[in-house]
Design an enzyme around this catalytic site. Structure first.
Site, PDB file in Angstrom:
ATOM      1  CB  VAL A  27      -1.019   0.084   1.137  1.00  0.00           C
ATOM      2  CG1 VAL A  27      -1.668   1.305   1.285  1.00  0.00           C
ATOM      3  CG2 VAL A  27      -1.827  -1.144   1.138  1.00  0.00           C
TER       4      VAL A  27
ATOM      5  CD  GLU B 250     -25.242   3.191   5.754  1.00  0.00           C
ATOM      6  OE1 GLU B 250     -24.800   4.305   6.512  1.00  0.00           O
ATOM      7  OE2 GLU B 250     -24.410   2.610   5.498  1.00  0.00           O
TER       8      GLU B 250
ATOM      9  CE  LYS C 142     -25.170  -4.688  -3.183  1.00  0.00           C
ATOM     10  NZ  LYS C 142     -25.689  -4.953  -1.995  1.00  0.00           N
TER      11      LYS C 142
HETATM   12  N1  HSE Z   1     -25.915  -2.251   2.338  1.00  0.00           N
HETATM   13  C1  HSE Z   1     -25.655  -3.471   1.800  1.00  0.00           C
HETATM   14  C2  HSE Z   1     -26.634  -4.498   2.095  1.00  0.00           C
HETATM   15  C3  HSE Z   1     -24.212  -3.998   1.601  1.00  0.00           C
HETATM   16  O1  HSE Z   1     -27.190  -4.485   3.333  1.00  0.00           O
HETATM   17  O2  HSE Z   1     -26.499  -5.610   1.622  1.00  0.00           O
HETATM   18  C4  HSE Z   1     -23.576  -3.009   0.536  1.00  0.00           C
HETATM   19  O3  HSE Z   1     -24.197  -3.035  -0.468  1.00  0.00           O
END
Ligand code: HSE
Length: 429
Positions: A39, A190, A205
């Site tokens: 790194v 969060e 995704k």
């Molecule tokens: N916040 C996402 C989840 C992880 O709960 O799967 C990151 O993509």
């Protein structure tokens, strides 16, 4: 031994995990990969975080330009999240001839066309295994191992936070609000949980995974998205009685009639392999024309699982000289020739609150029948003795179309004074 210098942009949970893996495994990669990965720089506003991780202060860069002009940095790892300033930094790194490894699903989903053009133009690599399903190696499986197949469908539990919440609601019978609070306490959700619970994270995704699976650009805007905030424990309990488990599914199908891409809560049979994917675990169930069904399962988030995917990309990048880019024309939007199906077919669970009086069930079934919907199963509860004459009426349909169900729900709500449709959940076979 080949020397490989990396820079890490962002020392949050994933950046810290990546740094730890790279430093604790340095000798291991020297022995097994013939690579000495060091790194060389980090970019992090909180100097104390870098110090806490044991990073020498001399490695802390003041700005992205310092990293771009450092000849010892070959690969830039972007783990900052969000669109800006990550996008500007990644474009600068690519422009400076550095390959980039990113975990940033929102950035890659929305701007892969720009990033990939910059990578191609500068003859460098752009890797994004960590952007989808954390430590589960789904992207390289699709890009490499499964390339011999036409992928016809993928169905995934690709958000750990919502899977944790739904598992908690199912196992403990708690409400959505209670399960969310627990998910926040454990650090899965969060403080502002919107990206997870409203399905944005899963839709980013799915856009990435379905584009590479189907060799077509599938923009985020073409994905039908519903979250889990309206899920009530009563539906989970009825689902259980009927032999179903409720999951937030990401579904992509490539059919001769068009592409279907959707994220929504759905019931699946309790013996489906995805039904046992619980807590914060993720899984993707892929169907290819040669291989048949394949399921990849594991941790979709967290410092070390996501760091594992990042380091895998670093090693792949360092050991390959021919970089591969999308197999499709990667533009901002889908090609006009890509047809998206929104009136998709499904079995439906419909829960109504109906007054227990003569002819009410007949009225409801007449509307369903008029809309071309065939009923497969009915549960009608007795109304209670406390003067409340309304009672739950649950209908499971045979395979029908989205438009027919929407029409039937409007007709029931308009024409049956004593019946209210309270929830509609798709059942995926
Ligand atoms: N916040 C996402 C989840 C992880 O709960 O799967 C990151 O993509």
């Amino acid at each position: 031994m080949k020397k490989v210098g990396v820079a890490i942009l962002g020392l949050g949970v994933v950046g810290g995990g990546t740094y730890t893996i790279l430093t604790t495994h340095r000798e291991f990669y020297q022995q097994t990969q013939d690579l000495d990965i060091s790194v060389e720089n980090v970019l992090e506003l909180r100097r104390e975080r870098a110090v806490e991780l044991g990073i020498d202060e001399s490695k802390i860069a003041s700005n992205i330009e310092e990293i771009c002009s450092n000849p010892d940095v070959d690969i830039v790892i972007e783990v900052m999240g969000g669109v800006e300033p990550a996008k500007t930094f990644v474009l600068k790194a690519l422009g400076a001839g550095k390959s980039v490894v990113t975990s940033n699903k929102e950035l890659f989903c929305k701007y892969s066309h720009e990033l990939e053009n910059a990578a191609k133009h500068n003859h460098v690599g752009l890797f994004y295994e960590a952007s989808c399903v954390g430590g589960v190696p789904v992207i390289r499986s699709l890009l490499d191992n499964l390339q011999g197949n036409e992928i016809t469908s993928l169905v995934g539990i690709i958000n750990g936070t919502t899977n944790y919440i739904l598992t908690k609601m199912t196992n403990d019978g708690v409400t959505y609000a209670e399960a969310l609070k627990e998910a926040q306490r454990l650090g899965y959700a969060e403080a502002n949980p919107t990206a997870d619970v409203d399905g944005y994270d899963a839709a980013y995704k799915l856009s990435i995974l379905s584009s590479i699976s189907f060799h077509k650009k599938i923009p985020f805007s073409c994905i039908h998205r519903e979250g889990i905030t309206g899920i009530s424990p009563i539906d989970i309990q009825y689902g259980k009685r009927l032999g179903y488990v409720l999951k937030l599914l990401a579904i992509g199908k490539n059919t001769p009639k068009g592409v279907e891409v959707r994220v929504h809560p759905a019931f699946i049979r309790k013996n489906h392999p995805l039904a046992s994917v619980s807590d914060s675990y993720n899984a993707v169930y892929i169907t290819g024309d040669s291989v048949g069904d394949v399921m990849l399962y594991g941790r979709g988030a967290g410092a070390e699982p996501t760091g594992s995917a990042i380091v895998g990309d670093v090693i792949y990048c360092a050991t390959h000289t021919r970089y591969r880019y999308s197999t499709f024309e990667n533009t901002e939007n889908a090609k006009p020739s890509t047809k998206f199906i929104s009136n998709f077919g499904s079995v439906y669970y419909i829960r109504m609150n109906a007054e227990d009086k003569t002819g009410e069930l007949a009225k409801v079934t007449a509307i369903l029948s008029k809309c071309g919907i065939s009923v497969a199963q009915v549960i009608q509860e007795e109304s209670d003795a406390s003067g409340n004459f309304k009672a739950p009426l649950v209908v499971i349909t045979h395979m029908t179309r989205e438009e027919a169900v929407n029409k039937a729900i409007s007709a029931i709500n308009e024409n049956c004074d004593s019946t209210v449709v309270e929830s509609v959940i798709r059942v995926v076979s």
